[in-house]
Design a protein around this motif. Structure first.
Motif, PDB file in Angstrom:
ATOM      1  N   ASP A  70       0.853  -1.181   0.000  1.00 41.02           N
ATOM      2  CA  ASP A  70       0.000   0.000   0.000  1.00 41.02           C
ATOM      3  C   ASP A  70       0.893   1.237   0.000  1.00 41.02           C
ATOM      4  O   ASP A  70       1.528   1.560   1.005  1.00 41.02           O
ATOM      5  CB  ASP A  70      -0.905  -0.028   1.240  1.00 41.02           C
ATOM      6  N   LEU A  71       0.944   1.942  -1.146  1.00 42.43           N
ATOM      7  CA  LEU A  71       1.872   3.069  -1.282  1.00 42.43           C
ATOM      8  C   LEU A  71       1.437   4.298  -0.503  1.00 42.43           C
ATOM      9  O   LEU A  71       2.240   5.215  -0.296  1.00 42.43           O
ATOM     10  CB  LEU A  71       2.036   3.439  -2.762  1.00 42.43           C
ATOM     11  N   SER A  72       0.189   4.326  -0.031  1.00 39.95           N
ATOM     12  CA  SER A  72      -0.259   5.496   0.743  1.00 39.95           C
ATOM     13  C   SER A  72       0.447   5.588   2.083  1.00 39.95           C
ATOM     14  O   SER A  72       0.484   6.645   2.709  1.00 39.95           O
ATOM     15  CB  SER A  72      -1.779   5.444   0.951  1.00 39.95           C
ATOM     16  N   LYS A  73       1.021   4.454   2.549  1.00 37.77           N
ATOM     17  CA  LYS A  73       1.721   4.443   3.841  1.00 37.77           C
ATOM     18  C   LYS A  73       3.233   4.310   3.691  1.00 37.77           C
ATOM     19  O   LYS A  73       3.950   4.137   4.665  1.00 37.77           O
ATOM     20  CB  LYS A  73       1.188   3.296   4.708  1.00 37.77           C
ATOM     21  N   VAL A  74       3.717   4.397   2.442  1.00 36.17           N
ATOM     22  CA  VAL A  74       5.146   4.227   2.193  1.00 36.17           C
ATOM     23  C   VAL A  74       5.889   5.544   2.410  1.00 36.17           C
ATOM     24  O   VAL A  74       5.422   6.607   2.003  1.00 36.17           O
ATOM     25  CB  VAL A  74       5.390   3.723   0.752  1.00 36.17           C
ATOM     26  N   VAL A  75       7.021   5.457   3.089  1.00 35.31           N
ATOM     27  CA  VAL A  75       7.920   6.603   3.235  1.00 35.31           C
ATOM     28  C   VAL A  75       9.089   6.400   2.286  1.00 35.31           C
ATOM     29  O   VAL A  75       9.735   5.346   2.299  1.00 35.31           O
ATOM     30  CB  VAL A  75       8.425   6.734   4.689  1.00 35.31           C
ATOM     31  N   ALA A  76       9.338   7.394   1.456  1.00 39.58           N
ATOM     32  CA  ALA A  76      10.362   7.259   0.411  1.00 39.58           C
ATOM     33  C   ALA A  76      11.761   7.159   0.999  1.00 39.58           C
ATOM     34  O   ALA A  76      12.072   7.783   2.004  1.00 39.58           O
ATOM     35  CB  ALA A  76      10.283   8.449  -0.538  1.00 39.58           C
ATOM     36  N   ARG A  90       8.318   6.680 -14.581  1.00 40.91           N
ATOM     37  CA  ARG A  90       7.005   6.959 -15.190  1.00 40.91           C
ATOM     38  C   ARG A  90       6.742   6.046 -16.384  1.00 40.91           C
ATOM     39  O   ARG A  90       5.622   5.563 -16.570  1.00 40.91           O
ATOM     40  CB  ARG A  90       6.914   8.421 -15.623  1.00 40.91           C
ATOM     41  N   ARG A  91       7.775   5.789 -17.182  1.00 39.11           N
ATOM     42  CA  ARG A  91       7.582   4.988 -18.397  1.00 39.11           C
ATOM     43  C   ARG A  91       7.188   3.553 -18.067  1.00 39.11           C
ATOM     44  O   ARG A  91       6.293   2.982 -18.703  1.00 39.11           O
ATOM     45  CB  ARG A  91       8.869   5.005 -19.236  1.00 39.11           C
ATOM     46  N   PHE A  92       7.836   2.977 -17.046  1.00 43.09           N
ATOM     47  CA  PHE A  92       7.563   1.572 -16.718  1.00 43.09           C
ATOM     48  C   PHE A  92       6.631   1.401 -15.509  1.00 43.09           C
ATOM     49  O   PHE A  92       6.382   0.273 -15.085  1.00 43.09           O
ATOM     50  CB  PHE A  92       8.882   0.837 -16.463  1.00 43.09           C
ATOM     51  N   HIS A  93       6.115   2.517 -14.972  1.00 46.17           N
ATOM     52  CA  HIS A  93       5.213   2.469 -13.810  1.00 46.17           C
ATOM     53  C   HIS A  93       5.856   1.708 -12.647  1.00 46.17           C
ATOM     54  O   HIS A  93       5.321   0.715 -12.153  1.00 46.17           O
ATOM     55  CB  HIS A  93       3.868   1.824 -14.179  1.00 46.17           C
ATOM     56  N   ILE A  94       7.034   2.193 -12.234  1.00 45.01           N
ATOM     57  CA  ILE A  94       7.753   1.583 -11.112  1.00 45.01           C
ATOM     58  C   ILE A  94       8.130   2.671 -10.110  1.00 45.01           C
ATOM     59  O   ILE A  94       8.354   3.817 -10.482  1.00 45.01           O
ATOM     60  CB  ILE A  94       9.029   0.831 -11.577  1.00 45.01           C
ATOM     61  N   ARG A 105      20.353  -4.841  -2.547  1.00 40.92           N
ATOM     62  CA  ARG A 105      18.996  -5.234  -2.926  1.00 40.92           C
ATOM     63  C   ARG A 105      18.113  -3.996  -3.042  1.00 40.92           C
ATOM     64  O   ARG A 105      18.034  -3.187  -2.121  1.00 40.92           O
ATOM     65  CB  ARG A 105      18.403  -6.191  -1.882  1.00 40.92           C
ATOM     66  N   LEU A 106      17.451  -3.836  -4.197  1.00 37.70           N
ATOM     67  CA  LEU A 106      16.522  -2.729  -4.420  1.00 37.70           C
ATOM     68  C   LEU A 106      15.100  -3.276  -4.461  1.00 37.70           C
ATOM     69  O   LEU A 106      14.784  -4.164  -5.258  1.00 37.70           O
ATOM     70  CB  LEU A 106      16.838  -2.010  -5.742  1.00 37.70           C
ATOM     71  N   THR A 107      14.245  -2.738  -3.582  1.00 36.98           N
ATOM     72  CA  THR A 107      12.829  -3.119  -3.582  1.00 36.98           C
ATOM     73  C   THR A 107      12.048  -2.074  -4.359  1.00 36.98           C
ATOM     74  O   THR A 107      12.181  -0.873  -4.107  1.00 36.98           O
ATOM     75  CB  THR A 107      12.286  -3.207  -2.139  1.00 36.98           C
ATOM     76  N   VAL A 108      11.254  -2.523  -5.353  1.00 38.47           N
ATOM     77  CA  VAL A 108      10.475  -1.591  -6.184  1.00 38.47           C
ATOM     78  C   VAL A 108       9.012  -1.996  -6.194  1.00 38.47           C
ATOM     79  O   VAL A 108       8.681  -3.180  -6.105  1.00 38.47           O
ATOM     80  CB  VAL A 108      11.001  -1.546  -7.649  1.00 38.47           C
ATOM     81  N   ALA A 109       8.121  -0.986  -6.286  1.00 33.78           N
ATOM     82  CA  ALA A 109       6.694  -1.237  -6.485  1.00 33.78           C
ATOM     83  C   ALA A 109       6.422  -1.194  -7.979  1.00 33.78           C
ATOM     84  O   ALA A 109       6.912  -0.296  -8.678  1.00 33.78           O
ATOM     85  CB  ALA A 109       5.869  -0.180  -5.762  1.00 33.78           C
ATOM     86  N   MET A 110       5.659  -2.171  -8.483  1.00 33.81           N
ATOM     87  CA  MET A 110       5.366  -2.245  -9.917  1.00 33.81           C
ATOM     88  C   MET A 110       3.887  -2.547 -10.136  1.00 33.81           C
ATOM     89  O   MET A 110       3.283  -3.288  -9.369  1.00 33.81           O
ATOM     90  CB  MET A 110       6.203  -3.348 -10.590  1.00 33.81           C
ATOM     91  N   ALA A 111       3.324  -1.965 -11.210  1.00 37.34           N
ATOM     92  CA  ALA A 111       1.942  -2.267 -11.562  1.00 37.34           C
ATOM     93  C   ALA A 111       1.853  -3.664 -12.158  1.00 37.34           C
ATOM     94  O   ALA A 111       0.829  -4.347 -12.028  1.00 37.34           O
ATOM     95  CB  ALA A 111       1.402  -1.232 -12.536  1.00 37.34           C
ATOM     96  N   ASP A 112       2.924  -4.099 -12.837  1.00 34.31           N
ATOM     97  CA  ASP A 112       2.986  -5.438 -13.426  1.00 34.31           C
ATOM     98  C   ASP A 112       4.321  -6.063 -13.038  1.00 34.31           C
ATOM     99  O   ASP A 112       5.367  -5.750 -13.612  1.00 34.31           O
ATOM    100  CB  ASP A 112       2.851  -5.353 -14.952  1.00 34.31           C
ATOM    101  N   THR A 113       4.283  -6.941 -12.042  1.00 33.58           N
ATOM    102  CA  THR A 113       5.529  -7.523 -11.520  1.00 33.58           C
ATOM    103  C   THR A 113       6.146  -8.536 -12.477  1.00 33.58           C
ATOM    104  O   THR A 113       7.256  -9.011 -12.245  1.00 33.58           O
ATOM    105  CB  THR A 113       5.284  -8.209 -10.157  1.00 33.58           C
ATOM    106  N   PHE A 114       5.399  -8.888 -13.559  1.00 26.60           N
ATOM    107  CA  PHE A 114       5.937  -9.837 -14.543  1.00 26.60           C
ATOM    108  C   PHE A 114       6.425  -9.123 -15.812  1.00 26.60           C
ATOM    109  O   PHE A 114       6.631  -9.750 -16.839  1.00 26.60           O
ATOM    110  CB  PHE A 114       4.865 -10.874 -14.917  1.00 26.60           C
ATOM    111  N   ASN A 115       6.591  -7.798 -15.710  1.00 26.66           N
ATOM    112  CA  ASN A 115       7.072  -7.012 -16.838  1.00 26.66           C
ATOM    113  C   ASN A 115       8.589  -7.202 -16.970  1.00 26.66           C
ATOM    114  O   ASN A 115       9.378  -6.517 -16.334  1.00 26.66           O
ATOM    115  CB  ASN A 115       6.723  -5.534 -16.642  1.00 26.66           C
ATOM    116  N   LYS A 144       1.008   8.568  -8.699  1.00 20.71           N
ATOM    117  CA  LYS A 144       0.840   9.610  -7.677  1.00 20.71           C
ATOM    118  C   LYS A 144       2.089   9.698  -6.793  1.00 20.71           C
ATOM    119  O   LYS A 144       2.563  10.787  -6.463  1.00 20.71           O
ATOM    120  CB  LYS A 144      -0.390   9.308  -6.826  1.00 20.71           C
ATOM    121  N   ALA A 145       2.625   8.523  -6.407  1.00 24.98           N
ATOM    122  CA  ALA A 145       3.810   8.486  -5.536  1.00 24.98           C
ATOM    123  C   ALA A 145       5.043   9.045  -6.255  1.00 24.98           C
ATOM    124  O   ALA A 145       5.882   9.704  -5.641  1.00 24.98           O
ATOM    125  CB  ALA A 145       4.073   7.055  -5.070  1.00 24.98           C
ATOM    126  N   ILE A 146       5.150   8.791  -7.585  1.00 25.09           N
ATOM    127  CA  ILE A 146       6.276   9.332  -8.356  1.00 25.09           C
ATOM    128  C   ILE A 146       6.241  10.855  -8.324  1.00 25.09           C
ATOM    129  O   ILE A 146       7.259  11.516  -8.076  1.00 25.09           O
ATOM    130  CB  ILE A 146       6.249   8.804  -9.809  1.00 25.09           C
TER     131      ILE A 146
END
Length: 571
Positions: A70-76, A90-94, A105-115, A144-146
């Motif tokens: 839930d990105l509404s509770k994420v602190v950057a 923005r291009r890859f929605h990550i 290790r980099l943790t990323v949020a993605m709209a499509d995790t199989f992209n 929105k988070a970006i």
């Protein structure tokens, strides 16, 4: 034909979970066909107002076995944000969430995790030696988070400079920009992120006469990390209160609250406490990190013989196990380790806590609440009607709680609780002082654990030296023993120039048997109890501490900080 089948599966899944109705799915499918669009069915359902993006994200993520966030509770994390350019995000929605420098290790949020294309592009940007961990998030949430996180200063130093100098790039701020345009909002979030990354257990906001002091408690010791002019304290205090759900107008009475955020890619809670002082409200936050708070029994850092004694104690099906020690000595961590060791589907574990710190699957947890007259004693009465096998009572404070806890132990239950005493043997006179009769204690106490936490030496910079005569005496070394090398703290970049990194537990375990029960029943003196325990292999905290020093794990100074070593000088 593949697309409609995929859509139908998602639609069926959402209907099965009760998120939307069959009619709503049919309307969305009709809308998709009418517009001849490749728009995802989930997006159409959100656009039509039939479901929220967060609910669809969680349901789809669960079905795919993919962890969602839930990105509404994420602190950057400012370090993570710097790794991926805004255009690529923005291009890859990550959205980069956190970067672990030690693990690469980099943790990323993605709209499509199989992209695969997006993941390949990230790897090319960072290099193949960085491990990428994708988490599922909604597309609108990511965009929105970006906009929220990119373009703003996110490091603590940078934000403090921005606040103190007023040098803000106003051209980069949209007229309709959200709260992230406020540097105080970003400062509070940056401090949270910084404290969690540095392994702090508490954050202290302490107002002085002319300035504000920020301190972290790291490895049990308070450390000042920042200071700021007092002019900014009112804004910071209001922000903390808003996040914790407190009354921002109330400044003369203590308040308690709770903040839940996602930091370093995992959920973390902050227990917030305010207290009025002569220079303003003092605010302290206890960091409740589930990942660190719940540790496996084998990972507590105990010696094999101590671990085996602990396993023998919890193997007894009925009776009471007490954990003693001062505040911050790791009692809660030990109790949760024991409960997790015993936690399985065939066992009903019930807890009464003040408050519940680490929500745990399968364990029924209850917070005591004086407002509804639910204290420990009345709570045990209610819990006993819930058919428990194991009961955890947060703390034995009075005769009513102690009586109910022992009554539960006497009726075939395993009971865990904490007690404030200086040593394991000291639990007996303390229970007598509370008002528990010796006859009740005898036969119903499985054992007592007394513990302290000591800082461990930094492996990179610890310095060897030969102990003095007094130090040899404290360590139990004889004059005839060969020269022994022990270590002291030095300090380097790896340990933030402290000389110590991490903590380990010192434990003394007093295991009760029939002979100990007999001594308690006839009110034996403390000296008699100690003599009998030592004869059965009991090892006091001071001895355990000395052993850790000889092993090169910690220093005599550190052991002396938490354990009384003067008794060893008399030996």
């Amino acid at each position: 034909m593949d697309a409609p089948k995929k859509n139908l599966r998602i639609g069926e899944l959402l209907v099965k979970k009760g998120v939307v109705s069959s009619d709503q799915v049919r309307i969305a499918l009709t809308e998709q066909q009418k517009n001849r669009t490749k728009e995802h069915l989930g997006k159409i359902l959100v656009r039509l107002g039939f479901a929220t993006e967060a609910i669809i994200r969680d349901v789809v993520g669960g079905a795919l076995g993919q962890e969602s966030i839930d990105l509404s509770k994420v602190v950057a994390d400012s370090e993570a944000i710097k790794l991926i350019p805004k255009e690529m995000a923005r291009r890859f929605h990550i959205l980069p969430i956190t970067y672990d420098n030690d693990q690469h290790r980099l943790t990323v949020a993605m709209a499509d995790t199989f992209n695969v294309v997006a993941l390949d592009q990230i790897s090319a940007q960072l290099g193949n030696n960085v491990d990428i961990v994708p988490l599922l998030a909604g597309e609108a949430e990511i965009l929105k988070a970006i906009d929220q996180f990119y373009g703003f200063e996110l490091s603590v130093d940078g934000i403090l400079h921005e606040i103190e100098t007023g040098e803000i790039d106003y051209q980069s701020l949209d007229a309709e920009s959200d709260e992230y345009s406020q540097p105080v909002v970003r400062l509070v979030n940056a401090l949270f992120s910084d404290a969690v990354k540095r392994g702090a257990s508490d954050i202290h906001f302490g107002p002085e006469q002319d300035f504000l002091r920020f301190r972290y408690r790291i490895d049990g010791v308070l450390r000042q990390v920042r200071s700021l002019h007092k002019n900014y304290w009112s804004a910071i205090a209001v922000r903390l209160k808003v996040m914790a759900g407190m009354d921002i107008a109330e400044t003369r009475a203590p308040q308690d609250g709770r903040i839940s955020l996602s930091l370093s890619g995992r959920p973390i809670d902050f227990r917030v406490s305010t207290l009025p002082t002569v220079h303003g409200e003092n605010i302290v936050l206890r960091i409740l990190d589930r990942q660190k708070g719940i540790v496996k029994l084998e990972e507590l850092g105990l010696h094999d013989d101590t671990l085996e004694t602990l396993r023998v104690m919890v193997a007894r099906p009925e009776g009471i196990i007490l954990v003693t020690g001062p505040t911050g000595s790791g009692k809660t961590t030990t109790l949760y380790s024991l409960l997790n060791y015993l936690n399985k589907e065939s066992v009903n574990i019930m807890t009464l806590e003040d408050p519940v710190e680490y929500p745990t699957p399968m364990i029924r947890q209850t917070s005591v609440n004086e407002a509804i007259r639910l204290d420990f004693a009345s709570g045990i009465r209610s819990v006993m009607r819930q058919d428990p096998d194991i009961v955890l009572v947060g703390e034995i404070r009075d005769v009513d709680t102690a009586t109910m806890a022992f009554r539960a132990a006497m009726t075939g239950h395993q009971v865990f609780s904490t007690l404030h005493t200086n040593s394991a043997i000291g639990a007996i006179p303390r229970l007598l002082d509370i008002g528990i009769l010796p006859d009740i204690m005898a036969g119903n106490i499985i054992g007592v654990i007394a513990q302290r936490l000591v800082r461990t030496l930094c492996r990179k910079c610890k310095e060897p030296y030969e102990p003095s005569d007094t130090e040899r005496h404290l360590l139990g070394l004889k004059v005839t023993d060969r020269p022994q090398t022990i270590f002291r703290a030095k300090g380097c970049d790896e340990c933030d120039h402290q000389g110590y990194k991490g903590r380990t537990a010192l434990m003394e375990l007093l295991n009760f048997d029939s002979s100990m029960d007999e001594l308690i029943a006839r009110r034996a003196t403390r000296r008699e109890l100690t003599r009998a325990a030592l004869a059965k292999g009991f090892r006091p905290l001071a001895e355990m501490g000395a052993k850790r020093v000889l092993e090169g794990v910690t220093t005599l100074d550190e052991v002396g900080r938490v354990v009384d070593l003067t008794s060893r000088l008399k030996q």
